[in-house]
Scaffold this motif. Structure first.
Motif, PDB file in Angstrom:
ATOM      1  N   MET A   1       0.820  -1.180   0.000  1.00  0.00           N
ATOM      2  CA  MET A   1       0.000   0.000   0.000  1.00  0.00           C
ATOM      3  C   MET A   1       0.875   1.259   0.000  1.00  0.00           C
ATOM      4  N   ARG A   2       2.043   1.219   0.523  1.00  0.00           N
ATOM      5  CA  ARG A   2       3.076   2.252   0.443  1.00  0.00           C
ATOM      6  C   ARG A   2       2.606   3.688   0.637  1.00  0.00           C
ATOM      7  N   GLY A   3       1.723   3.920   1.590  1.00  0.00           N
ATOM      8  CA  GLY A   3       1.316   5.271   1.892  1.00  0.00           C
ATOM      9  C   GLY A   3       0.345   5.886   0.900  1.00  0.00           C
ATOM     10  N   THR A   4      -0.062   5.128  -0.094  1.00  0.00           N
ATOM     11  CA  THR A   4      -1.005   5.621  -1.085  1.00  0.00           C
ATOM     12  C   THR A   4      -2.419   5.471  -0.550  1.00  0.00           C
ATOM     13  N   LEU A   5      -3.264   6.434  -0.821  1.00  0.00           N
ATOM     14  CA  LEU A   5      -4.667   6.342  -0.442  1.00  0.00           C
ATOM     15  C   LEU A   5      -5.379   5.489  -1.472  1.00  0.00           C
ATOM     16  N   HIS A   6      -5.917   4.348  -1.031  1.00  0.00           N
ATOM     17  CA  HIS A   6      -6.626   3.433  -1.917  1.00  0.00           C
ATOM     18  C   HIS A   6      -8.113   3.478  -1.612  1.00  0.00           C
ATOM     19  N   LEU A   7      -8.911   3.581  -2.636  1.00  0.00           N
ATOM     20  CA  LEU A   7     -10.360   3.521  -2.495  1.00  0.00           C
ATOM     21  C   LEU A   7     -10.807   2.117  -2.848  1.00  0.00           C
ATOM     22  N   LEU A   8     -11.634   1.526  -1.985  1.00  0.00           N
ATOM     23  CA  LEU A   8     -12.100   0.178  -2.225  1.00  0.00           C
ATOM     24  C   LEU A   8     -13.524   0.036  -1.705  1.00  0.00           C
ATOM     25  N   PRO A   9     -14.251  -0.929  -2.244  1.00  0.00           N
ATOM     26  CA  PRO A   9     -15.626  -1.132  -1.773  1.00  0.00           C
ATOM     27  C   PRO A   9     -15.643  -1.514  -0.294  1.00  0.00           C
ATOM     28  N   ALA A  10     -16.639  -1.039   0.431  1.00  0.00           N
ATOM     29  CA  ALA A  10     -16.752  -1.336   1.858  1.00  0.00           C
ATOM     30  C   ALA A  10     -16.798  -2.837   2.114  1.00  0.00           C
ATOM     31  N   THR A  11     -17.352  -3.581   1.186  1.00  0.00           N
ATOM     32  CA  THR A  11     -17.438  -5.039   1.375  1.00  0.00           C
ATOM     33  C   THR A  11     -16.067  -5.706   1.362  1.00  0.00           C
ATOM     34  N   GLU A  12     -15.067  -5.058   0.738  1.00  0.00           N
ATOM     35  CA  GLU A  12     -13.710  -5.616   0.687  1.00  0.00           C
ATOM     36  C   GLU A  12     -12.839  -5.150   1.843  1.00  0.00           C
ATOM     37  N   TYR A  13     -13.324  -4.195   2.633  1.00  0.00           N
ATOM     38  CA  TYR A  13     -12.532  -3.633   3.736  1.00  0.00           C
ATOM     39  C   TYR A  13     -12.015  -4.707   4.700  1.00  0.00           C
ATOM     40  N   PRO A  14     -12.855  -5.656   5.158  1.00  0.00           N
ATOM     41  CA  PRO A  14     -12.340  -6.678   6.079  1.00  0.00           C
ATOM     42  C   PRO A  14     -11.176  -7.477   5.504  1.00  0.00           C
ATOM     43  N   THR A  15     -11.204  -7.726   4.212  1.00  0.00           N
ATOM     44  CA  THR A  15     -10.112  -8.471   3.576  1.00  0.00           C
ATOM     45  C   THR A  15      -8.809  -7.681   3.650  1.00  0.00           C
ATOM     46  N   TYR A  16      -8.864  -6.396   3.336  1.00  0.00           N
ATOM     47  CA  TYR A  16      -7.664  -5.557   3.384  1.00  0.00           C
ATOM     48  C   TYR A  16      -7.133  -5.426   4.807  1.00  0.00           C
ATOM     49  N   VAL A  17      -8.024  -5.205   5.755  1.00  0.00           N
ATOM     50  CA  VAL A  17      -7.597  -5.061   7.149  1.00  0.00           C
ATOM     51  C   VAL A  17      -6.935  -6.340   7.638  1.00  0.00           C
ATOM     52  N   SER A  18      -7.522  -7.479   7.299  1.00  0.00           N
ATOM     53  CA  SER A  18      -6.939  -8.758   7.707  1.00  0.00           C
ATOM     54  C   SER A  18      -5.544  -8.944   7.126  1.00  0.00           C
ATOM     55  N   ALA A  19      -5.391  -8.590   5.861  1.00  0.00           N
ATOM     56  CA  ALA A  19      -4.088  -8.742   5.211  1.00  0.00           C
ATOM     57  C   ALA A  19      -3.052  -7.797   5.815  1.00  0.00           C
ATOM     58  N   LEU A  20      -3.456  -6.584   6.144  1.00  0.00           N
ATOM     59  CA  LEU A  20      -2.510  -5.601   6.663  1.00  0.00           C
ATOM     60  C   LEU A  20      -2.150  -5.826   8.122  1.00  0.00           C
ATOM     61  N   ARG A  21      -2.932  -6.596   8.851  1.00  0.00           N
ATOM     62  CA  ARG A  21      -2.618  -6.869  10.262  1.00  0.00           C
ATOM     63  C   ARG A  21      -1.280  -7.591  10.417  1.00  0.00           C
ATOM     64  N   THR A  22      -0.850  -8.265   9.385  1.00  0.00           N
ATOM     65  CA  THR A  22       0.408  -9.005   9.470  1.00  0.00           C
ATOM     66  C   THR A  22       1.628  -8.118   9.246  1.00  0.00           C
ATOM     67  N   ARG A  23       1.416  -6.865   8.855  1.00  0.00           N
ATOM     68  CA  ARG A  23       2.542  -5.956   8.596  1.00  0.00           C
ATOM     69  C   ARG A  23       3.142  -5.477   9.903  1.00  0.00           C
ATOM     70  N   THR A  24       4.446  -5.518   9.971  1.00  0.00           N
ATOM     71  CA  THR A  24       5.128  -5.097  11.202  1.00  0.00           C
ATOM     72  C   THR A  24       6.264  -4.129  10.914  1.00  0.00           C
ATOM     73  N   ARG A  25       6.299  -3.554   9.736  1.00  0.00           N
ATOM     74  CA  ARG A  25       7.386  -2.644   9.383  1.00  0.00           C
ATOM     75  C   ARG A  25       7.515  -1.509  10.392  1.00  0.00           C
ATOM     76  N   HIS A  26       6.385  -1.037  10.910  1.00  0.00           N
ATOM     77  CA  HIS A  26       6.398   0.078  11.857  1.00  0.00           C
ATOM     78  C   HIS A  26       7.104  -0.279  13.165  1.00  0.00           C
ATOM     79  N   ARG A  27       7.427  -1.557  13.363  1.00  0.00           N
ATOM     80  CA  ARG A  27       8.139  -2.003  14.564  1.00  0.00           C
ATOM     81  C   ARG A  27       9.622  -2.292  14.282  1.00  0.00           C
ATOM     82  N   SER A  28      10.022  -2.204  13.043  1.00  0.00           N
ATOM     83  CA  SER A  28      11.399  -2.507  12.651  1.00  0.00           C
ATOM     84  C   SER A  28      12.358  -1.428  13.162  1.00  0.00           C
ATOM     85  N   PRO A  29      13.423  -1.824  13.872  1.00  0.00           N
ATOM     86  CA  PRO A  29      14.381  -0.825  14.368  1.00  0.00           C
ATOM     87  C   PRO A  29      14.950   0.061  13.250  1.00  0.00           C
TER      88      PRO A  29
END
Length: 88
Positions: A1-29
């Motif tokens: 997603m790289r900081g880009t604002l993505h527009l998506l249907p509300a019905t697909e929101y849970p899928t995106y949130v689930s996929a992004l929960r695995t991202r941990t870059r914000h915790r990388s030293p």
């Protein structure tokens, strides 16, 4: 997603949130060092964002204006001057 604002249907929101929960870059030293934050500062900012969005939908601009004072408070409490530099 790289900081880009993505527009998506509300019905697909849970899928995106689930996929992004695995991202941990914000915790990388290395990533934290690059943006000039500690892990506790980052976690505080994320906590503030979650609180700001709790039960409501905000535009990016409104979220930024709501979270800025909270983020500065978290940064100052953690000993960072980054929040004060943004106002200079």
């Amino acid at each position: 997603m790289r900081g880009t604002l993505h527009l998506l249907p509300a019905t697909e929101y849970p899928t995106y949130v689930s996929a992004l929960r695995t991202r941990t870059r914000h915790r990388s030293p290395a990533w934290l060092k690059r943006i000039g934050l500690t892990l506790s500062e980052m976690e505080g900012i994320i906590k503030g964002i979650r609180a700001a969005l709790d039960g409501r939908t905000l535009t990016r601009d409104v979220l930024a204006s709501v979270i800025q004072p909270r983020a500065e408070r978290y940064l100052c409490a953690a000993g960072s001057v980054a929040g004060n530099e943004a106002q200079a």
